[in-house]
Write a protein that holds these residues in place. Structure first.
Motif, short mmCIF file in Angstrom:
data_model
loop_
_atom_site.label_atom_id
_atom_site.label_comp_id
_atom_site.label_asym_id
_atom_site.label_seq_id
_atom_site.Cartn_x
_atom_site.Cartn_y
_atom_site.Cartn_z
N GLY A 109 46.84 43.61 24.05
CA GLY A 109 46.92 42.95 25.12
C GLY A 109 46.56 41.08 24.99
O GLY A 109 45.11 41.46 24.76
N THR A 110 46.55 40.81 25.95
CA THR A 110 46.16 39.40 26.20
C THR A 110 45.92 39.44 28.25
O THR A 110 47.28 39.54 28.75
CB THR A 110 46.92 38.10 26.26
OG1 THR A 110 45.83 36.66 25.64
CG2 THR A 110 48.19 37.46 25.75
N GLN A 111 45.03 38.53 28.15
CA GLN A 111 44.47 38.73 29.61
C GLN A 111 45.19 37.39 30.04
O GLN A 111 44.66 36.19 29.78
CB GLN A 111 42.59 39.08 30.01
CG GLN A 111 42.32 38.14 31.40
CD GLN A 111 43.38 39.55 32.25
OE1 GLN A 111 42.52 41.16 31.91
NE2 GLN A 111 43.56 39.15 33.40
N VAL A 112 45.82 37.27 31.54
CA VAL A 112 46.24 35.70 31.85
C VAL A 112 46.09 36.47 33.17
O VAL A 112 46.33 37.24 34.04
CB VAL A 112 48.23 35.92 32.14
CG1 VAL A 112 48.62 34.61 33.39
CG2 VAL A 112 48.53 36.15 30.65
N THR A 113 44.80 35.39 33.46
CA THR A 113 44.04 34.62 35.25
C THR A 113 44.40 33.66 35.79
O THR A 113 44.47 32.48 35.04
CB THR A 113 43.02 34.98 35.29
OG1 THR A 113 42.23 36.64 34.62
CG2 THR A 113 42.17 34.90 36.77
N VAL A 114 45.38 33.79 37.06
CA VAL A 114 46.38 33.04 37.75
C VAL A 114 45.26 32.96 39.18
O VAL A 114 44.65 33.51 40.05
CB VAL A 114 47.53 32.49 38.26
CG1 VAL A 114 48.40 31.61 38.85
CG2 VAL A 114 48.37 33.10 36.96
N SER A 115 44.20 31.02 39.52
CA SER A 115 43.21 31.19 40.45
C SER A 115 44.53 30.76 41.47
O SER A 115 45.01 29.58 41.48
CB SER A 115 42.10 30.64 40.03
OG SER A 115 42.18 28.96 39.30
N SER A 116 43.97 30.64 42.75
CA SER A 116 44.20 30.23 43.73
C SER A 116 44.11 29.21 44.36
O SER A 116 42.29 28.55 43.52
CB SER A 116 44.31 31.43 44.90
OG SER A 116 43.03 31.36 45.30
#
Length: 116
Positions: A109-116
């Motif tokens: 698994g690899t973390q993907v974080t999308v900020s607004s």
């Protein structure tokens, strides 16, 4: 023994892009379908995109037109190009491969974080 190793996750602003890669290594005879799944906190793991050994693809409705899955059979690698990312795309992304003789195998698994 076989191993799937993902890379390319990270933090990106909404509207941005990321490219995930997943390389399979070890005692691999052949790879059938490959795919990407994701799991957000408190939610079930869901299919994002899949690709057959012949190159046929399918996508979750939520990512159609924004994500593109591809593979390089010579490198035993599958990619996920993610464009126009949204905060709701934030999740841990997992690579999955159906390996002949081994069955379905998962990456870490690899973390993907999308900020607004």
């Amino acid at each position: 023994q076989v191993q799937l190793v993902e890379s390319g996750g990270g933090l990106v602003q909404a509207g941005g892009s990321l490219r995930l890669s997943c390389a399979a290594s070890g005692s691999i005879f052949s790879i059938n379908a490959m795919g990407w799944y994701r799991q957000a906190p408190g939610k079930q793991r869901e299919l994002v995109a899949a690709i057959t050994s012949g190159g046929s693809t399918n996508y979750a409705d939520s990512v159609k037109g924004r994500f593109t899955i591809s593979r390089d059979n010579a490198k035993n690698t599958v990619y996920l190009q993610m464009n126009s990312l949204k905060p709701e795309d934030t999740a841990v992304y997992y690579c999955n491969a159906d390996l002949t003789g081994w069955g379905p195998s998962w990456g870490q698994g690899t973390q993907v974080t999308v900020s607004s």
